[in-house]
Design a protein around this motif. Structure first.
Motif, PDB file in Angstrom:
ATOM      1  N   VAL A 440      32.362  36.398  39.814  1.00 41.89           N
ATOM      2  CA  VAL A 440      32.243  36.500  38.356  1.00 41.89           C
ATOM      3  C   VAL A 440      33.615  36.357  37.707  1.00 41.89           C
ATOM      4  CG1 VAL A 440      31.757  38.092  36.459  1.00 41.89           C
ATOM      5  CG2 VAL A 440      30.114  37.848  38.319  1.00 41.89           C
ATOM      6  N   VAL A 441      34.578  37.105  38.204  1.00 43.78           N
ATOM      7  CA  VAL A 441      35.929  37.045  37.641  1.00 43.78           C
ATOM      8  C   VAL A 441      36.537  35.666  37.850  1.00 43.78           C
ATOM      9  CG1 VAL A 441      38.258  37.978  37.830  1.00 43.78           C
ATOM     10  CG2 VAL A 441      36.286  39.523  37.911  1.00 43.78           C
ATOM     11  N   GLN A 442      36.296  35.085  39.007  1.00 46.45           N
ATOM     12  CA  GLN A 442      36.837  33.757  39.294  1.00 46.45           C
ATOM     13  C   GLN A 442      36.277  32.731  38.309  1.00 46.45           C
ATOM     14  OE1 GLN A 442      35.720  32.143  43.124  1.00 46.45           O
ATOM     15  NE2 GLN A 442      37.607  30.940  43.268  1.00 46.45           N
ATOM     16  N   ALA A 443      34.984  32.792  38.047  1.00 51.15           N
ATOM     17  CA  ALA A 443      34.377  31.852  37.096  1.00 51.15           C
ATOM     18  C   ALA A 443      34.917  32.081  35.695  1.00 51.15           C
ATOM     19  CB  ALA A 443      32.851  32.013  37.114  1.00 51.15           C
ATOM     20  N   ALA A 444      35.088  33.353  35.312  1.00 53.67           N
ATOM     21  CA  ALA A 444      35.626  33.653  33.983  1.00 53.67           C
ATOM     22  C   ALA A 444      37.045  33.160  33.836  1.00 53.67           C
ATOM     23  CB  ALA A 444      35.550  35.159  33.728  1.00 53.67           C
ATOM     24  N   GLN A 445      37.840  33.273  34.879  1.00 47.68           N
ATOM     25  CA  GLN A 445      39.229  32.798  34.821  1.00 47.68           C
ATOM     26  C   GLN A 445      39.285  31.282  34.674  1.00 47.68           C
ATOM     27  OE1 GLN A 445      40.681  34.554  38.456  1.00 47.68           O
ATOM     28  NE2 GLN A 445      41.559  36.339  37.398  1.00 47.68           N
ATOM     29  N   LYS A 446      38.401  30.580  35.365  1.00 45.82           N
ATOM     30  CA  LYS A 446      38.369  29.122  35.245  1.00 45.82           C
ATOM     31  C   LYS A 446      38.014  28.706  33.823  1.00 45.82           C
ATOM     32  CE  LYS A 446      37.045  28.070  40.037  1.00 45.82           C
ATOM     33  NZ  LYS A 446      35.980  27.501  40.903  1.00 45.82           N
ATOM     34  N   ALA A 447      37.193  29.506  33.162  1.00 45.30           N
ATOM     35  CA  ALA A 447      36.766  29.183  31.799  1.00 45.30           C
ATOM     36  C   ALA A 447      37.680  29.787  30.747  1.00 45.30           C
ATOM     37  CB  ALA A 447      35.339  29.678  31.581  1.00 45.30           C
ATOM     38  N   ALA A 448      38.786  30.392  31.175  1.00 53.17           N
ATOM     39  CA  ALA A 448      39.730  31.053  30.253  1.00 53.17           C
ATOM     40  C   ALA A 448      39.028  32.132  29.445  1.00 53.17           C
ATOM     41  CB  ALA A 448      40.393  30.030  29.334  1.00 53.17           C
ATOM     42  N   ALA A 449      38.078  32.811  30.053  1.00 56.39           N
ATOM     43  CA  ALA A 449      37.330  33.869  29.374  1.00 56.39           C
ATOM     44  C   ALA A 449      37.715  35.254  29.881  1.00 56.39           C
ATOM     45  CB  ALA A 449      35.830  33.663  29.559  1.00 56.39           C
ATOM     46  N   HIS A 450      38.556  35.324  30.914  1.00 57.69           N
ATOM     47  CA  HIS A 450      38.865  36.615  31.531  1.00 57.69           C
ATOM     48  C   HIS A 450      39.570  37.550  30.541  1.00 57.69           C
ATOM     49  CE1 HIS A 450      40.047  39.527  34.578  1.00 57.69           C
ATOM     50  NE2 HIS A 450      41.300  39.442  34.137  1.00 57.69           N
ATOM     51  N   ASP A 451      40.556  37.043  29.845  1.00 57.05           N
ATOM     52  CA  ASP A 451      41.318  37.897  28.935  1.00 57.05           C
ATOM     53  C   ASP A 451      40.453  38.417  27.791  1.00 57.05           C
ATOM     54  OD1 ASP A 451      43.568  37.610  30.467  1.00 57.05           O
ATOM     55  OD2 ASP A 451      44.422  35.982  29.261  1.00 57.05           O
ATOM     56  N   LEU A 452      39.632  37.542  27.210  1.00 60.03           N
ATOM     57  CA  LEU A 452      38.805  37.994  26.088  1.00 60.03           C
ATOM     58  C   LEU A 452      37.749  38.989  26.554  1.00 60.03           C
ATOM     59  CD1 LEU A 452      35.656  36.704  25.622  1.00 60.03           C
ATOM     60  CD2 LEU A 452      36.976  34.600  25.581  1.00 60.03           C
ATOM     61  N   ILE A 453      37.284  38.855  27.801  1.00 63.51           N
ATOM     62  CA  ILE A 453      36.282  39.794  28.316  1.00 63.51           C
ATOM     63  C   ILE A 453      36.911  41.150  28.577  1.00 63.51           C
ATOM     64  CG2 ILE A 453      34.749  40.290  30.267  1.00 63.51           C
ATOM     65  CD1 ILE A 453      34.240  37.280  30.483  1.00 63.51           C
ATOM     66  N   THR A 454      38.090  41.170  29.143  1.00 60.07           N
ATOM     67  CA  THR A 454      38.740  42.452  29.452  1.00 60.07           C
ATOM     68  C   THR A 454      39.118  43.215  28.188  1.00 60.07           C
ATOM     69  OG1 THR A 454      40.868  41.311  29.658  1.00 60.07           O
ATOM     70  CG2 THR A 454      39.608  41.700  31.692  1.00 60.07           C
ATOM     71  N   LYS A 455      39.214  42.528  27.058  1.00 61.07           N
ATOM     72  CA  LYS A 455      39.530  43.197  25.802  1.00 61.07           C
ATOM     73  C   LYS A 455      38.300  43.846  25.154  1.00 61.07           C
ATOM     74  CE  LYS A 455      43.492  40.244  24.738  1.00 61.07           C
ATOM     75  NZ  LYS A 455      44.056  39.205  23.823  1.00 61.07           N
ATOM     76  N   LEU A 456      37.119  43.548  25.668  1.00 58.08           N
ATOM     77  CA  LEU A 456      35.909  44.179  25.153  1.00 58.08           C
ATOM     78  C   LEU A 456      35.874  45.639  25.588  1.00 58.08           C
ATOM     79  CD1 LEU A 456      33.318  41.351  25.923  1.00 58.08           C
ATOM     80  CD2 LEU A 456      34.274  41.947  23.693  1.00 58.08           C
ATOM     81  N   PRO A 457      35.151  46.508  24.865  1.00 62.07           N
ATOM     82  CA  PRO A 457      35.152  47.949  25.186  1.00 62.07           C
ATOM     83  C   PRO A 457      34.792  48.247  26.635  1.00 62.07           C
ATOM     84  CG  PRO A 457      34.071  47.558  23.091  1.00 62.07           C
ATOM     85  CD  PRO A 457      34.346  46.210  23.673  1.00 62.07           C
TER      86      PRO A 457
END
Length: 577
Positions: A440-457
């Motif tokens: 999951v994290v690997q896919a999010a990182q490829k999509a440049a979504a990891h940082d925005l997801i970790t900023k969620l509550p």
């Protein structure tokens, strides 16, 4: 007359119902003894009026009363058990059909036919409610009605004639109820479905309704549908309520008439007082199932309609044949003479399209709006089946893969990204209950979504119902891109992937495409914006569903686009529009 497909669907339902035959036989056995015990009241009255009052024996009265208490207790246990057994039969039926109906609903909806698909699961629930309801148990009691009527005749023929006449009248009312209530109930159901569909559409587009000042107009439109639904429901309730009231009045009158006739026969010394009371009680027992069926006829009609509608749905969406599991395919796509007719339409949107994609290639499909790009995407994912030609993945046609297997090999990003109920991680992991955190994290990182997801509550564990209020269109699209990249697909299909992306998202998109190519995967991009095709090796230009040009990107752009030099800039430098 039912069609062959509908009959096949009804056969599935009957087979599922047949699995609970043992339970139904058990209910029938319990009903036999329960109805026998219903004679307890009449026999008790006979003994009290004809023996106890005559002998003035308190001991006999106490003994009879204790016996009656015991027998009524047994009858109550049997009734309670019947209800519990029927509830389990209903649950078994629904559990047996849940997966099949859900699958049929999804497949029907994919084909663009939402009429029966929208009510499929509701139809299944209506059948379950009928099976577990008291009205179905009443059908087990109905065969005892003639027995009780015959028992009344044993007291005196006149009483028997009155009981049979009354029972015949109630049966006639039942038949009339069935005839006259069918159309109002169907109309009420259709109006309710229309109202529900409209309200769901408005709710899904609440932001648009609010932002554009459409609340009043939307309410008026919904109000008309709601009013029509209420009118149809009132008409249906009026019809069934009328028959219920008539039935109740006739039953009460018959019991009083039975007492009156019985009293007359007592005065003529042709009947005992105990027989008079017992006949009245037996009549009530005999007519009770009929009254219950008439009173709950709406439930019966809804279930009958659901049974018929569900049979049609299952017949049209026959179970998919099991397929031989194929090995993981190579990223080779072959499209030959492809023709696609969208579900529910008659004209082809894509016509005689042929092209191929080799492993490690990215192909861009460009063309004006309405040219068929999204249709090609849906066909390549197996959502829409070709009306002609063929689609092959590593030499095998798409229908040789099961939908689940094909979905594992293909990553798909639609134009409009919808996130489902669950956590962000579950959405990326394609709704898996226990997602692989690393993937999951690997896919999010490829999509440049990891940082925005970790900023969620809650980070990756944030519920979508909360996160969806915080995600912009671009952020949701990045989560959708992560979902498309999850699971190591061999083919990535992106439909307008950067429509809502900023420069960071576009850069991540291009990086993901480069990585897919480097790993020997294939990428297909349907695009309007030049930045989306920066990493494409080939271009397919379509217009009005037909191919215009296909080949290396530079060559196709040079032939078809005037400002091809600006479009061919290095990645990240989008041409001025």
């Amino acid at each position: 007359m039912t069609s062959k497909s509908t009959e096949a669907g009804l056969k599935e339902l009957r087979e599922a119902r047949r699995e609970s035959r043992g339970l139904y036989w058990m209910v029938g056995l319990f009903s036999f003894f329960a109805n026998l015990l219903m004679l307890t009241g009449p026999i008790y009255m006979l003994q009290v009026y004809d023996r106890v009052l005559g002998s003035r024996s308190e001991a006999t009265l106490i003994a009879l009363s204790l016996l009656v208490l015991f027998l009524y207790g047994i009858m109550g246990i049997l009734d309670y058990t019947r209800g519990r057994v029927m509830a389990r039969a209903a649950a078994r039926f629904q559990s047996r059909m849940d997966a099949r109906v859900f699958d049929a609903v999804i497949r029907r909806s994919v084909q663009g036919h939402n009429d029966r698909a929208q009510t499929g699961l509701a139809d299944l629930s209506s059948i379950r409610r009928l099976i577990s309801s008291p009205v179905l148990v009443a059908f087990f009691d109905l065969p005892w009605t003639p027995v009780f009527l015959a028992g009344i005749a044993l007291f005196h023929p006149w009483l028997g004639l009155l009981a049979i006449a009354g029972g015949g009248i109630l049966i006639l009312i039942t038949l009339l109820n069935q005839v006259f209530s069918r159309r109002p109930m169907m109309g009420a159901a259709q109006a309710q479905n229309a109202s529900s569909r409209l309200s769901e559409e408005l709710r899904n587009e609440a932001e648009t309704v609010q932002a554009m000042g459409m609340r009043q107009a939307a309410f008026i439109r919904w109000g008309k549908a709601r009013t029509a639904s209420l009118e149809e429901e009132i008409n249906s309730t009026d019809v069934t309520g009328s028959f219920t009231s008539i039935t109740k009045s006739i039953r009460l009158f018959l019991q009083s008439a039975m007492l009156g006739l019985g009293a007359y026969l007592v005065l003529q010394n042709e009947l005992t007082p105990g027989g008079m009371i017992a006949a009245s009680i037996l009549l009530g027992r005999a007519l009770a199932p009929i009254e219950l069926v008439i009173g709950q006829w709406q439930l019966v009609q809804i279930a009958r309609q659901g049974w018929s509608s569900l049979g049609e749905l299952l017949g049209e969406m026959a179970p998919e044949a099991k397929r031989t599991e194929l090995p993981r395919p190579k990223a080779r796509v072959e499209v030959k003479n492809l023709t696609v007719v969208p579900p529910g339409e008659r004209h082809a949107v894509v016509k005689n399209l042929s092209f191929s994609v080799e492993p490690g290639e990215a192909v861009g499909i460009i063309g004006p709006s309405g040219s068929g790009k999204s249709t090609i995407a849906r066909a390549l994912t197996g959502v829409w089946r070709p009306a002609g030609g063929s689609l092959r993945l590593d030499g095998a046609t798409l229908d040789q893969y099961s939908p689940e297997a094909l979905g594992q090999h293909i990553g798909y990003l639609p134009q409009r990204v919808e996130l489902f109920e669950g956590t962000i991680a579950q959405n990326i992991a394609r709704l898996q209950e226990a997602p692989d955190s690393e993937r999951v994290v690997q896919a999010a990182q490829k999509a440049a979504a990891h940082d925005l997801i970790t900023k969620l509550p809650g980070g990756y564990d944030t519920p979508v119902s909360t996160a969806s209020l915080r995600l912009s269109g671009g952020q949701a699209q990045r989560v959708g891109l992560a979902r498309a990249l999850y699971g190591d697909p061999v083919l990535l299909i992106l439909d307008e992937p950067n429509a809502n992306l900023d420069s960071v998202g576009s850069a991540a998109l291009n990086a993901a495409v480069r990585e897919m190519k480097a790993d020997g995967r294939s990428v297909l991009i349907m695009a309007h914006r030049p930045a989306a095709i920066q990493e494409c090796d080939k271009l397919l230009v379509i217009d009005n569903g037909s191919p215009v040009a296909f080949g290396p990107k530079e060559e196709v752009l040079r032939k078809t686009v005037q400002n091809y030099q600006s479009i061919s800039r290095v990645p990240g430098q989008e041409a001025a529009q």
